[in-house]
Design a protein around this motif. Structure first.
Motif, short mmCIF file in Angstrom:
data_model
loop_
_atom_site.label_atom_id
_atom_site.label_comp_id
_atom_site.label_asym_id
_atom_site.label_seq_id
_atom_site.Cartn_x
_atom_site.Cartn_y
_atom_site.Cartn_z
N UNK A 6 0.84 -1.21 0.00
CA UNK A 6 0.00 0.00 0.00
C UNK A 6 0.87 1.25 0.00
N UNK A 7 0.32 2.31 -0.61
CA UNK A 7 0.97 3.63 -0.61
C UNK A 7 2.42 3.61 -1.04
N UNK A 8 2.63 3.13 -2.25
CA UNK A 8 4.00 3.07 -2.79
C UNK A 8 4.23 4.26 -3.72
N UNK A 18 8.90 11.42 -10.68
CA UNK A 18 7.75 12.23 -10.29
C UNK A 18 6.59 11.28 -10.04
N UNK A 19 5.73 11.63 -9.09
CA UNK A 19 4.51 10.83 -8.89
C UNK A 19 4.24 10.56 -7.42
N UNK A 20 2.97 10.71 -7.05
CA UNK A 20 2.55 10.43 -5.68
C UNK A 20 2.36 8.93 -5.47
N UNK A 21 1.68 8.57 -4.38
CA UNK A 21 1.57 7.15 -4.04
C UNK A 21 0.51 6.38 -4.84
N UNK A 22 0.84 5.14 -5.16
CA UNK A 22 -0.18 4.23 -5.68
C UNK A 22 -0.87 3.65 -4.46
N UNK A 23 -2.21 3.67 -4.46
CA UNK A 23 -2.92 3.13 -3.29
C UNK A 23 -2.50 1.68 -3.05
N UNK A 24 -2.49 0.90 -4.14
CA UNK A 24 -2.00 -0.48 -4.05
C UNK A 24 -0.97 -0.70 -5.15
N UNK A 46 -11.81 -2.35 -8.81
CA UNK A 46 -10.76 -1.35 -8.61
C UNK A 46 -10.07 -1.09 -9.96
N UNK A 47 -9.72 0.16 -10.26
CA UNK A 47 -9.00 0.40 -11.51
C UNK A 47 -7.56 -0.10 -11.33
N UNK A 48 -6.94 -0.47 -12.46
CA UNK A 48 -5.54 -0.90 -12.37
C UNK A 48 -4.76 -0.30 -13.52
N UNK A 49 -3.45 -0.20 -13.31
CA UNK A 49 -2.57 0.38 -14.33
C UNK A 49 -1.36 -0.53 -14.49
N UNK A 50 -1.02 -0.82 -15.75
CA UNK A 50 0.14 -1.68 -16.02
C UNK A 50 1.36 -0.79 -16.20
N UNK A 51 2.39 -1.08 -15.44
CA UNK A 51 3.62 -0.28 -15.49
C UNK A 51 4.79 -1.17 -15.90
N UNK A 52 5.58 -0.66 -16.87
CA UNK A 52 6.81 -1.37 -17.23
C UNK A 52 7.94 -0.76 -16.42
N UNK A 53 8.89 -0.14 -17.13
CA UNK A 53 10.02 0.49 -16.44
C UNK A 53 9.67 1.94 -16.05
N UNK A 65 -5.28 6.11 -7.55
CA UNK A 65 -6.26 5.54 -6.63
C UNK A 65 -6.72 4.16 -7.13
N UNK A 66 -5.82 3.22 -7.16
CA UNK A 66 -6.14 1.88 -7.64
C UNK A 66 -4.92 1.00 -7.47
N UNK A 67 -4.84 -0.04 -8.30
CA UNK A 67 -3.71 -0.98 -8.20
C UNK A 67 -2.75 -0.78 -9.37
N UNK A 68 -1.50 -0.49 -9.06
CA UNK A 68 -0.46 -0.43 -10.10
C UNK A 68 0.21 -1.80 -10.15
#
Ligand SMILES: Cc1cc2nc3c(=O)[nH]c(=O)nc-3n(C[C@H](O)[C@H](O)[C@H](O)COP(=O)(O)OP(=O)(O)OC[C@H]3O[C@@H](n4cnc5c(N)ncnc54)[C@H](O)[C@@H]3O)c2cc1C
Length: 258
Positions: A6-8, A18-24, A46-53, A65-68
């Motif tokens: 949480x809160x990463x 740059x960037x604030x916290x991901x809720x999950x 819950x919304x989710x976002x796919x992150x590479x590098x 406000x979701x899961x990265x």
């Protein structure tokens, strides 16, 4: 077992820093983990976002406000001239492997800090070569049907900086097959070195950035050239600055906000 934290801080996972916290936040090290994470997010609505590098992403200071789901599935193998690379493999690792195996076609990507997933998604390009030039097929997970499929290159709708994956956010890239050619190791090495030296000389690599951020749509002079002609090199808003070295880059001089 996959750990959901949480809160990463996303600033730690993007090259802009740059960037604030991901809720999950979780790291998917194989496709089973990735599919589990997506199913969990869907189950919880819950919304989710796919992150590479994170080298082509600007994350808001407000966070997400979701899961990265950070993709780190990194299996890489060669069969003849075909490279099978999972989405989390770094482009840099493919450049190294193709050099070692005397395969040509990947030299252009030397120095690009992204993953295969990010490069397929955005059809990453450099020195007049596009990721799609070497793609044979892409394995995807469709989050709508929950099915895994293989898309041949012609189904991926690649254009400059575009792909079906930008249009259809239900499709997650799991892996890709890249088709290279047998080459001369000395020449491959030389080209890789030239590409790296070019980047070192012309790009502001000392500062956090997401690379050159403008797309040249007109077919005229490159955007960076036009920005430079307008006298905007060095222009600063807060901690964000148009690079003095390359006007296509916006760099974070320390405390840039989004
Ligand atoms: C110093 C520097 C130099 C650069 N030079 C170049 C260059 O020469 N040419 C160029 O084109 N780009 C360049 N870039 C930009 C960037 O490195 C590339 O576009 C890279 O391929 C992005 O990959 P990534 O893993 O970092 O993607 P991310 O930034 O993590 O993600 C980018 C997008 O792809 C999506 N995505 C990522 N993985 C997947 C997946 N598995 N499935 C579905 N969607 C996914 C994300 O949701 C996001 O929308 C540069 C960046 C930097 C910092």
């Amino acid at each position: 077992m996959m750990d959901i934290k949480e809160n990463i801080s996303l600033a730690k996972h993007t090259t802009f820093k740059i960037g604030g916290p991901a809720k999950y936040f979780c790291i998917a090290r194989n496709k089973e983990d990735l599919i589990k994470a997506v199913k969990k997010a869907k189950e919880l609505k819950m919304t989710f976002f796919i992150l590479g590098k994170g080298s082509n992403v600007l994350a808001s200071d407000k966070g997400y406000n979701g899961l990265v789901i950070k993709i780190e599935n990194c299996k890489l193998k060669i069969e003849n001239c075909n490279i099978h690379a999972e989405a989390g493999v770094k482009l840099e690792d493919i450049v190294k492997l193709s050099d070692k195996k005397s395969l040509t076609g990947m030299e252009w990507a030397a120095g690009i800090p992204g993953t295969v997933g990010g490069a397929v998604y955005g059809n990453t390009q450099a020195f007049d070569v596009k990721m799609s030039d070497i793609i044979k097929s892409v394995e995807i997970f469709d989050t709508k049907t929950l099915k895994i499929k293989n898309l041949l290159k012609k189904k991926c709708q690649f254009l400059a900086k575009k792909s079906i994956f930008k249009k259809n956010k239900n499709l997650i890239i799991l892996s890709a097959i890249l088709n290279l050619k047998k080459g001369n190791r000395k020449e491959i090495k030389k080209e890789i070195e030239e590409r790296l030296n070019y980047r070192k000389k012309n790009h502001p690599w000392r500062f956090p950035s997401a690379g050159s951020v403008f797309v040249n749509k007109t077919g005229g002079p490159p955007s960076a050239h036009l920005i430079e002609k307008c006298g905007l090199k060095g222009t600063k808003v807060g901690g964000a600055k148009v690079s003095e070295k390359h006007a296509g880059f916006i760099v974070n001089t320390g405390k840039a906000k989004a």
